[in-house]
Scaffold this motif. Structure first.
Motif, PDB file in Angstrom:
ATOM      1  N   UNK A  58      -4.250   1.873  10.393  1.00  0.00           N
ATOM      2  CA  UNK A  58      -3.595   1.136  11.632  1.00  0.00           C
ATOM      3  C   UNK A  58      -2.122   0.907  11.622  1.00  0.00           C
ATOM      4  N   UNK A  59      -1.957   0.312  12.801  1.00  0.00           N
ATOM      5  CA  UNK A  59      -0.436   0.057  12.787  1.00  0.00           C
ATOM      6  C   UNK A  59       0.309  -1.406  12.611  1.00  0.00           C
ATOM      7  N   UNK A  60      -0.464  -2.298  12.115  1.00  0.00           N
ATOM      8  CA  UNK A  60      -0.132  -3.628  11.570  1.00  0.00           C
ATOM      9  C   UNK A  60       0.697  -3.372  10.390  1.00  0.00           C
ATOM     10  N   UNK A  70       5.415  10.233  11.712  1.00  0.00           N
ATOM     11  CA  UNK A  70       5.394   9.032  11.073  1.00  0.00           C
ATOM     12  C   UNK A  70       6.383   8.147  11.610  1.00  0.00           C
ATOM     13  N   UNK A  71       6.104   7.184  11.904  1.00  0.00           N
ATOM     14  CA  UNK A  71       7.057   6.236  12.473  1.00  0.00           C
ATOM     15  C   UNK A  71       7.235   4.868  11.763  1.00  0.00           C
ATOM     16  N   UNK A 124       0.925  -1.250  -0.069  1.00  0.00           N
ATOM     17  CA  UNK A 124      -0.012  -0.024  -0.138  1.00  0.00           C
ATOM     18  C   UNK A 124       0.907   1.184   0.014  1.00  0.00           C
ATOM     19  N   UNK A 125       0.376   2.425  -0.131  1.00  0.00           N
ATOM     20  CA  UNK A 125       1.265   3.570  -0.382  1.00  0.00           C
ATOM     21  C   UNK A 125       1.832   3.956   1.239  1.00  0.00           C
ATOM     22  N   UNK A 126       2.829   4.423   1.188  1.00  0.00           N
ATOM     23  CA  UNK A 126       3.596   4.750   2.387  1.00  0.00           C
ATOM     24  C   UNK A 126       2.816   5.908   2.999  1.00  0.00           C
ATOM     25  N   UNK A 127       2.652   6.079   4.454  1.00  0.00           N
ATOM     26  CA  UNK A 127       1.782   7.205   4.794  1.00  0.00           C
ATOM     27  C   UNK A 127       2.909   8.565   4.757  1.00  0.00           C
ATOM     28  N   UNK A 164       5.212   1.192   8.151  1.00  0.00           N
ATOM     29  CA  UNK A 164       4.827   2.720   8.771  1.00  0.00           C
ATOM     30  C   UNK A 164       3.699   2.923   9.240  1.00  0.00           C
ATOM     31  N   UNK A 165       3.567   3.945  10.186  1.00  0.00           N
ATOM     32  CA  UNK A 165       2.156   4.476  10.625  1.00  0.00           C
ATOM     33  C   UNK A 165       2.394   5.939  10.622  1.00  0.00           C
TER      34      UNK A 165
END
Length: 393
Positions: free
Chosen positions: A130-132, A29-30, A17-20, A135-136
């Motif tokens: 979400x965080x699974x 961004x983490x 999926x696209x990077x946040x 990057x988030x």
């Protein structure tokens, strides 16, 4: 990036999926280093599909390293090691000033009539990715992320995202009197930690579950266990252990994923889950689809004038509850999503090498992110002695 996406009931897949990206000055961004599967994720896997869209990224128990920050993220800086609370709160609104962070008015979902936004959940709670994932994007990063020290393994701090604050709040809300007793229904991750926290704070803890490995884990931490498979009646067993009175308090650590009770909610969940979203979503908002066995057990097992604390998530609005019994026994109820950052100052000093809460004895499976679908399956089906799954992106 790679991320776990919801595709349908019992269908989650790791996809590219696209990077946040930074979308607001208060974003960060983490890079996720560890992210856990929660019992609440199983609600999405099993029941709450009508409030999701194919491709939604799941997960709300992440930690990692800050990669990028917006222009208004306070003291947060690139390179910080952080845990991200599951609820998104601003820290400065009317609710946050009173430490009711799960009701944050900045991220509250007024159009849905619901509280603060949550990571990786449904349209009811903001549909925030979400965080699974590798990057988030973290909104409200000027307040939310919890900075933790370098050195110890992720598992030392990861559960600050949800499990530990939720369990701590469950014990707080139970208002166990000094030297008193509490019954904990359900020995999943929240129940395990609630039982340990109550023990650490001096309570007598009697826990109820039917899964052998869960019961064995609780016993390792000094918890008395009532195995619901081996007693004729759980309530009677608990009263026999408490002078016929019942425990001072009870904690429901199960919620709508409880097994047992009437077959009608179980059938309703399966039927609603197969309906088109346009029909199923409004039906879920007014129907009684929860399995309430754990809540009924708490009401039965707690003594008169006792307290029942609910940390398990419920989703139905027309569930049958015996209000006559609750009223007659004079039971107090307290419940709600955990106000994560309210409890962190009390919990963080306990995450030491001595590990008094046993945080290193909770994870049973550590899997690569690419194996997340397998992790969901064994967690939902309680296979392979699975109690807590941590994913490594």
């Amino acid at each position: 990036m790679r991320a776990l996406t919801w595709q349908g009931q019992h269908d989650v897949r790791v996809e590219t999926v696209p990077d946040p990206t930074i979308q607001a000055p208060t974003d960060a961004i983490i890079k996720v280093t560890s992210t856990a599967i929660c019992g609440s994720d199983l609600h999405l896997y099993e029941v709450l599909g009508p409030f999701l869209d194919a491709g939604d990224i799941l997960g709300h128990e992440p930690m990692g390293i800050v990669e990028e920050v917006g222009s208004e993220t306070g003291d947060l800086k690139v390179g910080d090691r952080v845990v991200v609370p599951f609820n998104i709160s601003c820290g400065h609104c009317w609710m946050c000033e009173r430490q009711w962070f799960s009701q944050c008015e900045t991220t509250q979902n007024r159009d849905q009539g619901m509280g603060a936004s949550l990571f990786g959940f449904t349209k009811l709670y903001g549909q925030v990715p979400g965080g699974q994932a590798e990057y988030l994007r973290v909104p409200q990063a000027q307040f939310g992320p919890i900075t933790v020290p370098e050195g110890p393994a992720d598992e030392r701090f990861l559960y600050l995202s949800d499990v530990l604050p939720t369990a701590w709040q469950a014990v707080e809300y139970a208002r166990i009197p000094e030297g008193g007793s509490v019954a904990v229904f359900g020995l999943g991750p929240i129940g395990q930690m609630a039982a340990r926290i109550a023990r650490y704070r001096g309570a007598r803890v009697i826990a109820v579950d039917s899964v052998p490995e869960r019961n064995a884990m609780a016993r390792r931490h000094g918890v008395e266990v009532v195995d619901s498979n081996t007693v004729d009646d759980v309530t009677t067993a608990i009263r026999d252990l408490t002078d016929g009175r019942g425990t001072d308090s009870a904690i429901d650590a199960v919620g709508m994923e409880a097994h047992g009770g009437s077959a009608i909610p179980q059938i309703a969940q399966k039927v609603v889950g197969k309906l088109p979203d346009a029909i199923a979503a409004p039906l879920l908002q007014v129907a009684g689809v929860d399995r309430t066995a754990a809540l009924v057990g708490c009401v039965d097992a707690v003594r008169r004038a006792g307290v029942v604390s609910l940390s398990g998530v419920y989703g139905g609005t027309a569930d049958p509850i015996n209000m006559l019994k609750i009223f007659d026994k004079g039971i107090s109820l307290q419940m709600g999503q955990a106000h994560v950052k309210r409890w962190v100052p009390e919990i963080l000093p306990l995450l030491t090498d001595e590990d008094p809460l046993g945080v290193h004895d909770l994870e049973t499976h550590r899997l690569p992110l690419e194996s997340a679908a397998h992790g969901y399956e064994i967690f939902q089906k309680k296979q392979d002695e699975c109690i807590k799954v941590v994913l490594a992106p």
